[in-house]
Design a protein around this motif. Structure first.
Motif, PDB file in Angstrom:
ATOM      1  N   ILE A  63       1.223 -51.965  17.995  1.00 24.44           N
ATOM      2  CA  ILE A  63       1.739 -51.061  16.955  1.00 24.44           C
ATOM      3  C   ILE A  63       2.525 -49.923  17.599  1.00 24.44           C
ATOM      4  CG2 ILE A  63       1.061 -49.407  15.170  1.00 24.44           C
ATOM      5  CD1 ILE A  63      -1.316 -51.434  14.581  1.00 24.44           C
ATOM      6  N   THR A  64       2.024 -49.404  18.699  1.00 27.03           N
ATOM      7  CA  THR A  64       2.731 -48.352  19.425  1.00 27.03           C
ATOM      8  C   THR A  64       4.068 -48.876  19.946  1.00 27.03           C
ATOM      9  OG1 THR A  64       0.666 -47.272  20.051  1.00 27.03           O
ATOM     10  CG2 THR A  64       2.594 -46.772  21.412  1.00 27.03           C
ATOM     11  N   SER A  79       6.463 -49.034  17.005  1.00 26.54           N
ATOM     12  CA  SER A  79       6.828 -47.681  16.586  1.00 26.54           C
ATOM     13  C   SER A  79       7.797 -47.034  17.576  1.00 26.54           C
ATOM     14  CB  SER A  79       5.558 -46.845  16.450  1.00 26.54           C
ATOM     15  OG  SER A  79       5.862 -45.556  16.035  1.00 26.54           O
ATOM     16  N   ASP A  80       7.516 -47.195  18.866  1.00 25.06           N
ATOM     17  CA  ASP A  80       8.381 -46.612  19.913  1.00 25.06           C
ATOM     18  C   ASP A  80       9.779 -47.223  19.916  1.00 25.06           C
ATOM     19  OD1 ASP A  80       6.283 -45.016  20.694  1.00 25.06           O
ATOM     20  OD2 ASP A  80       5.832 -46.138  22.534  1.00 25.06           O
ATOM     21  N   SER A  89      10.350 -49.430  11.329  1.00 26.59           N
ATOM     22  CA  SER A  89       9.857 -48.620  10.215  1.00 26.59           C
ATOM     23  C   SER A  89       9.051 -49.517   9.282  1.00 26.59           C
ATOM     24  CB  SER A  89      11.030 -47.994   9.461  1.00 26.59           C
ATOM     25  OG  SER A  89      11.852 -49.001   8.905  1.00 26.59           O
ATOM     26  N   ASN A  90       8.386 -48.902   8.338  1.00 25.62           N
ATOM     27  CA  ASN A  90       7.577 -49.627   7.357  1.00 25.62           C
ATOM     28  C   ASN A  90       6.636 -50.631   8.051  1.00 25.62           C
ATOM     29  OD1 ASN A  90       6.669 -50.215   4.777  1.00 25.62           O
ATOM     30  ND2 ASN A  90       8.201 -51.804   4.437  1.00 25.62           N
ATOM     31  N   ILE A  91       5.952 -50.159   9.083  1.00 22.63           N
ATOM     32  CA  ILE A  91       5.062 -51.020   9.867  1.00 22.63           C
ATOM     33  C   ILE A  91       3.803 -51.339   9.071  1.00 22.63           C
ATOM     34  CG2 ILE A  91       3.616 -51.151  11.936  1.00 22.63           C
ATOM     35  CD1 ILE A  91       5.764 -49.437  13.351  1.00 22.63           C
ATOM     36  N   TYR A 137      -4.173 -49.865   8.276  1.00 19.31           N
ATOM     37  CA  TYR A 137      -2.776 -50.152   7.952  1.00 19.31           C
ATOM     38  C   TYR A 137      -2.678 -51.020   6.712  1.00 19.31           C
ATOM     39  CZ  TYR A 137      -1.140 -48.312  12.396  1.00 19.31           C
ATOM     40  OH  TYR A 137      -0.838 -47.484  13.436  1.00 19.31           O
ATOM     41  N   GLY A 180       7.531 -55.209  10.439  1.00 19.13           N
ATOM     42  CA  GLY A 180       8.248 -53.947  10.388  1.00 19.13           C
ATOM     43  C   GLY A 180       9.717 -54.201  10.120  1.00 19.13           C
ATOM     44  N   LYS A 193      13.684 -53.234  11.135  1.00 23.60           N
ATOM     45  CA  LYS A 193      14.559 -52.683  12.181  1.00 23.60           C
ATOM     46  C   LYS A 193      15.988 -52.935  11.729  1.00 23.60           C
ATOM     47  CE  LYS A 193      15.263 -51.581  16.679  1.00 23.60           C
ATOM     48  NZ  LYS A 193      14.581 -51.032  17.759  1.00 23.60           N
TER      49      LYS A 193
END
Length: 119
Positions: A10-11, A14-15, A19-21, A28, A49, A51
């Protein structure tokens, strides 16, 4: 699968600007399950997610899981990603890299293989 692997995945997403993970983990929001005809149990992506507006699917490779079911799930998610203009990412934790590479080659799956130790 361990909480640590999900948190790292997940990190990672996100990194990299996803978005909208959604994740099939913890608090979650759960990704949409998908079913195939004549199969009882639906496939739930580990993580999804967006992108650049496209839906992407992220799976954590795990050689201890039911191989036939995993490959079927990966094929489905790869196809869905293509249809939605997104990508399918397969994250390989330490000890699962060779397995993931063999499965991608053997079944000619369209996936971006990411090594978890590098995350």
């Amino acid at each position: 699968m361990s909480d640590k692997l999900y948190n790292k995945a997940i990190t990672w997403a996100s990194d990299r600007g996803f978005s909208n993970i959604k994740a099939n983990f913890g608090d979650y929001e759960r990704p949409t399950p998908y079913s195939r005809p004549k199969e009882d149990k639906p496939y739930i992506p580990d993580i999804t997610g967006r992108k650049s507006g496209a839906k992407c699917y992220i799976e954590i490779a795990n050689k201890e899981e039911d191989q036939k079911r995993s490959i079927s799930k990966w094929k489905l998610l790869s196809t869905l990603a293509k249809l939605k203009g997104g990508k399918f990412f397969l994250l390989a934790p330490r000890g699962h890299k060779a397995y993931a590479e063999r499965m991608l080659k053997k079944y000619r799956l369209d996936a971006h293989l990411i090594y978890m130790p590098a995350i």
